[in-house]
Design a protein around this motif. Sequence first.
Motif, PDB file in Angstrom:
ATOM      1  N   ASP A 130       0.810  -1.215   0.000  1.00 47.56           N
ATOM      2  CA  ASP A 130       0.000   0.000   0.000  1.00 47.56           C
ATOM      3  C   ASP A 130       0.842   1.263   0.000  1.00 47.56           C
ATOM      4  O   ASP A 130       0.446   2.285  -0.574  1.00 47.56           O
ATOM      5  CB  ASP A 130      -0.925   0.009   1.223  1.00 47.56           C
ATOM      6  CG  ASP A 130      -2.156  -0.856   1.009  1.00 47.56           C
ATOM      7  OD1 ASP A 130      -2.133  -1.699   0.093  1.00 47.56           O
ATOM      8  OD2 ASP A 130      -3.137  -0.709   1.764  1.00 47.56           O
ATOM      9  N   HIS A 131       1.999   1.233   0.659  1.00 47.06           N
ATOM     10  CA  HIS A 131       2.799   2.453   0.763  1.00 47.06           C
ATOM     11  C   HIS A 131       3.299   2.913  -0.596  1.00 47.06           C
ATOM     12  O   HIS A 131       3.622   4.093  -0.781  1.00 47.06           O
ATOM     13  CB  HIS A 131       3.998   2.224   1.696  1.00 47.06           C
ATOM     14  CG  HIS A 131       5.112   1.456   1.067  1.00 47.06           C
ATOM     15  ND1 HIS A 131       5.101   0.077   1.011  1.00 47.06           N
ATOM     16  CD2 HIS A 131       6.248   1.845   0.424  1.00 47.06           C
ATOM     17  CE1 HIS A 131       6.198  -0.338   0.390  1.00 47.06           C
ATOM     18  NE2 HIS A 131       6.902   0.711   0.029  1.00 47.06           N
TER      19      HIS A 131
ATOM     20  N   GLU B 157       1.599   3.069  -3.371  1.00 41.81           N
ATOM     21  CA  GLU B 157       0.547   3.860  -4.021  1.00 41.81           C
ATOM     22  C   GLU B 157      -0.536   4.139  -2.980  1.00 41.81           C
ATOM     23  O   GLU B 157      -1.638   3.594  -3.042  1.00 41.81           O
ATOM     24  CB  GLU B 157      -0.023   3.117  -5.225  1.00 41.81           C
ATOM     25  CG  GLU B 157       0.988   2.810  -6.316  1.00 41.81           C
ATOM     26  CD  GLU B 157       0.379   2.092  -7.498  1.00 41.81           C
ATOM     27  OE1 GLU B 157      -0.366   2.737  -8.257  1.00 41.81           O
ATOM     28  OE2 GLU B 157       0.637   0.886  -7.655  1.00 41.81           O
ATOM     29  N   ARG B 158      -0.215   5.032  -2.066  1.00 40.58           N
ATOM     30  CA  ARG B 158      -1.098   5.262  -0.925  1.00 40.58           C
ATOM     31  C   ARG B 158      -2.446   5.838  -1.337  1.00 40.58           C
ATOM     32  O   ARG B 158      -3.487   5.459  -0.807  1.00 40.58           O
ATOM     33  CB  ARG B 158      -0.402   6.186   0.075  1.00 40.58           C
ATOM     34  CG  ARG B 158       0.807   5.549   0.738  1.00 40.58           C
ATOM     35  CD  ARG B 158       1.671   6.551   1.481  1.00 40.58           C
ATOM     36  NE  ARG B 158       0.950   7.183   2.567  1.00 40.58           N
ATOM     37  CZ  ARG B 158       1.462   8.161   3.302  1.00 40.58           C
ATOM     38  NH1 ARG B 158       2.678   8.613   3.046  1.00 40.58           N
ATOM     39  NH2 ARG B 158       0.775   8.696   4.281  1.00 40.58           N
ATOM     40  N   GLU B 159      -2.442   6.779  -2.309  1.00 34.13           N
ATOM     41  CA  GLU B 159      -3.712   7.371  -2.738  1.00 34.13           C
ATOM     42  C   GLU B 159      -4.590   6.327  -3.408  1.00 34.13           C
ATOM     43  O   GLU B 159      -5.812   6.317  -3.208  1.00 34.13           O
ATOM     44  CB  GLU B 159      -3.450   8.553  -3.672  1.00 34.13           C
ATOM     45  CG  GLU B 159      -2.837   9.757  -2.975  1.00 34.13           C
ATOM     46  CD  GLU B 159      -2.741  10.956  -3.901  1.00 34.13           C
ATOM     47  OE1 GLU B 159      -3.246  10.869  -5.044  1.00 34.13           O
ATOM     48  OE2 GLU B 159      -2.157  11.971  -3.480  1.00 34.13           O
TER      49      GLU B 159
ATOM     50  N   ALA C  23      -4.539   3.062  -2.857  1.00 35.85           N
ATOM     51  CA  ALA C  23      -5.034   2.155  -1.821  1.00 35.85           C
ATOM     52  C   ALA C  23      -6.186   2.791  -1.052  1.00 35.85           C
ATOM     53  O   ALA C  23      -7.192   2.122  -0.757  1.00 35.85           O
ATOM     54  CB  ALA C  23      -3.899   1.777  -0.877  1.00 35.85           C
ATOM     55  N   ALA C  24      -6.068   4.074  -0.724  1.00 37.85           N
ATOM     56  CA  ALA C  24      -7.142   4.753   0.008  1.00 37.85           C
ATOM     57  C   ALA C  24      -8.423   4.796  -0.827  1.00 37.85           C
ATOM     58  O   ALA C  24      -9.529   4.585  -0.304  1.00 37.85           O
ATOM     59  CB  ALA C  24      -6.710   6.168   0.387  1.00 37.85           C
TER      60      ALA C  24
ATOM     61  N   SER D 134      -5.388  -3.370   4.637  1.00 39.49           N
ATOM     62  CA  SER D 134      -4.947  -2.099   4.078  1.00 39.49           C
ATOM     63  C   SER D 134      -4.990  -0.998   5.125  1.00 39.49           C
ATOM     64  O   SER D 134      -4.081  -0.157   5.202  1.00 39.49           O
ATOM     65  CB  SER D 134      -5.827  -1.714   2.880  1.00 39.49           C
ATOM     66  OG  SER D 134      -5.413  -0.499   2.305  1.00 39.49           O
TER      67      SER D 134
ATOM     68  N   ASP E 260      -1.971  -1.599   7.215  1.00 41.56           N
ATOM     69  CA  ASP E 260      -0.752  -1.185   6.533  1.00 41.56           C
ATOM     70  C   ASP E 260      -0.586   0.328   6.546  1.00 41.56           C
ATOM     71  O   ASP E 260       0.537   0.838   6.550  1.00 41.56           O
ATOM     72  CB  ASP E 260      -0.765  -1.674   5.079  1.00 41.56           C
ATOM     73  CG  ASP E 260      -0.619  -3.188   4.980  1.00 41.56           C
ATOM     74  OD1 ASP E 260      -0.202  -3.801   5.981  1.00 41.56           O
ATOM     75  OD2 ASP E 260      -0.939  -3.739   3.919  1.00 41.56           O
ATOM     76  N   ALA E 261      -1.716   1.047   6.531  1.00 46.71           N
ATOM     77  CA  ALA E 261      -1.664   2.510   6.544  1.00 46.71           C
ATOM     78  C   ALA E 261      -1.479   3.062   7.950  1.00 46.71           C
ATOM     79  O   ALA E 261      -1.378   4.281   8.126  1.00 46.71           O
ATOM     80  CB  ALA E 261      -2.939   3.078   5.932  1.00 46.71           C
TER      81      ALA E 261
ATOM     82  N   LEU F 208       5.019   6.828   5.686  1.00 42.46           N
ATOM     83  CA  LEU F 208       3.956   6.235   6.499  1.00 42.46           C
ATOM     84  C   LEU F 208       3.099   7.273   7.215  1.00 42.46           C
ATOM     85  O   LEU F 208       2.030   6.933   7.717  1.00 42.46           O
ATOM     86  CB  LEU F 208       4.564   5.272   7.528  1.00 42.46           C
ATOM     87  CG  LEU F 208       5.356   4.092   6.943  1.00 42.46           C
ATOM     88  CD1 LEU F 208       5.899   3.214   8.064  1.00 42.46           C
ATOM     89  CD2 LEU F 208       4.496   3.268   6.002  1.00 42.46           C
TER      90      LEU F 208
ATOM     91  N   HIS G 115       2.031   7.072  12.323  1.00 40.14           N
ATOM     92  CA  HIS G 115       2.207   5.619  12.240  1.00 40.14           C
ATOM     93  C   HIS G 115       3.074   5.150  13.400  1.00 40.14           C
ATOM     94  O   HIS G 115       4.016   5.835  13.808  1.00 40.14           O
ATOM     95  CB  HIS G 115       2.863   5.260  10.908  1.00 40.14           C
ATOM     96  CG  HIS G 115       2.816   3.801  10.587  1.00 40.14           C
ATOM     97  ND1 HIS G 115       3.670   2.885  11.160  1.00 40.14           N
ATOM     98  CD2 HIS G 115       2.019   3.086   9.753  1.00 40.14           C
ATOM     99  CE1 HIS G 115       3.402   1.679  10.691  1.00 40.14           C
ATOM    100  NE2 HIS G 115       2.401   1.787   9.828  1.00 40.14           N
TER     101      HIS G 115
END
Length: 792
Positions: free
Chosen positions: A429-430, A432-434, A436-437, A469, A472-473, A704, A708
Amino acid sequence: MVEGSGQRRTRQQAQAQRDVTQVAGDLHVHQSPVPGPLVQWPVWVGDVPRLAAAFQPRTGIRDRADQARREGRDVVLSGAGGVGKSQLAASLARQLRDQEYTAGAGLDVLVWARATSPDQIVTAYAEAAGQLNLSGVDKEDEGGAAQLFVRWLTATRRRWLVVLDDLTDPAPLRQWWPDSGGGSGWVLATTRREDAQLSGQGRTLIRLGLYTRDEAGAYLHRRLTDAGHAHLYDPGWVDELADELGDLPLALGHAAAYLINTRRTMADYLTLLRDTGSRLGDLLPPSADTEGYGRPVTASLLLSLDAVEEADTTRLARPLLHLASLMDPLGHPSTVWTTPAALGHLRTARPPQRRWLRRHHPAVTEGEVRSALECLRTYALITQDTVTAPIRLHALTARAVRETIPSGILPATARTAADATLSLWPRHDHEERELAASLRANMVHLDELTRPAMWQPETHPCIYRVSSSLTDAGLYQQAIEYDERTARHSNDIHGPEHRDTLTARHNLAVSYSNAGRVQNALDLRERVLADYERILGDDHPATLDARHNLVASYSEAGRVQDALDLSERVLADYERTLGDDHPATLRARNNLANSYSEAGRVQDAIDLGERVLADRERILGDDHPDTLRARHNLANSYSNAGRVQDALDLGERVLADRERILGNDHPATLDARHNLAVSYGNAGRVQDALDLSERVLADYERILGDDHPDTLRARHNLATSYSDAGRVQETVDLRERVLADYERILGDDHPDTLRARRNLARARDAAAALQHPDTATPATAADLQPPSDAPK
């Protein structure tokens, strides 16, 4: 001042003579028709819609339209159904029509033509030609009369306005769009389309969107007040009602009328709106069409779908719209519909061209999908800023579309959307954080809309992917809330002893553990293990995994001996049932080494850690992530045993391997860099430790986020490096921030919070000792404990 009838007649006759003179003088063009002497000025054709109650002027859009008119440019108002295009056009037309009728002001000719088909435009133009008594008009030839009218508009100096309302097909533009270049006239059109040709040849395309929140609130307040029901206006619910209706003017108008007719409160109406079992046509019914729009909201929202299907040669527009209607209105990735899962579904969902082809479903190509999406964009059923931007669908349009999906195909459509979305999920996820969100939001929305489709016959993997997810975030509290709902839904749908329900409860325990709710995690893991043993038996793989996970909770709770005893049993169970070299066995052996380390059996931890590393190198290879993890853990064991140089050498190798294999920004790489900084500190390389600790914290914050747990741990260890470097005040300042973060995120009683509080007290004592050395108190055993955040 308004002129008298005699003055007006004289001015009209003079203007008619000027028209004749102008046309006669233009010998290089076709002679334009001349109005007859008995024209009743002004000439108005078509019905300009009455302005809705509590009409909002949309000042910004109106100013842009007025500016374009002053610059001699025609205007096309473009927007989705229900945003108020016709209302704004009517307001602009009335403004021009009703100006004081003096020389140089007001309109001589106003034509309001419905433009959903060329025939409607021709009919309106022909009527105008007839009222003008244009020379050469044949009442039996509407087309010819319309052409004469267009020629007259081009040549006349009289002030005129032509409004083409709801222009569906831009094809008639060339023939039936009057030339306003002479400066005496103006063309104003409304459309749902955004074709490039609409903004060509002196036309300005202005996109009309939804109400602003202030406009929505002002509309509701005035509408209810004018109807004598100001008490129904509740400021506390306005934002939520506008949110639910997506700030769509047409829907707000129907909703206000519904409130007036039924005397319901806004809160009660919101409850009905949010009930997915309610139909939109009942909540925004035709009886609420008090403004005379002429069609229900649902029909207006989907009015252009028929035109889309006529223009869509791929026959994919409707099935694509079905899929998109299940997604988050705030947007979903356009690439989701070109995944294999989506293409496979569209292949069978696409209606056949011929009856005899019903059993033959040709493959769907990515190009066809993009073509169908372009068609939906053209008719404003979906919006997309660029071809790679997220696709958005207004919430009410999506709801109207969903109500057209046959109930028998809804579950398959929903699971296709889930399959397609799951296939887009990034491996980490890190990275492509956007994305994944966005995928998390879409999956939550999809499940809420279609439940129990995602749960039958078994729980879709996307349900669990959202949980991992969130973890992970680092969104541990959100993960808990999500997993609690998931466990509750699974219990209701599958029952308390179903495998999926046990999996959901296991995930909840993981979230409890990550959030520092150690006892909650421990209690739930013990219950999950007991259920697995009772339902599946002692040696089922799922039971062994549950027993393995319980070890972590014992360790977190400080029950070191219980963790060690259970670790030994788990390893024996895996070796007996799965064999010595099974990946699960290797993981159990690795965790037993960690338990030895926690129990102070340092040499046992090193011996077992070295065996685990050798096994993984032999079975998985030197560069496998599990091998790197074993090497990483062995370095920690060396550090705990005081073998500083061995820990340092292995830590540097682990970091180099992870940077090479996983990249500089992978969380595992950050962990290796973090641990190496700790090893530098243990080796007395204070400046190296400090430099690397500052880099590690910056990396964690960037990748992160500030809150985090790994970021908090890095911030804590940087404070330790400051302390080692004698930078006392910076140590105090950073430890104060660390404590505040832990209290805010983990709570006052979390073990990490308690340790942070003790560390801050020691830092303050050290600062005080520098200022008042004679009053310094001797260090206690607690003060001499190693850093609370040991290497990961």
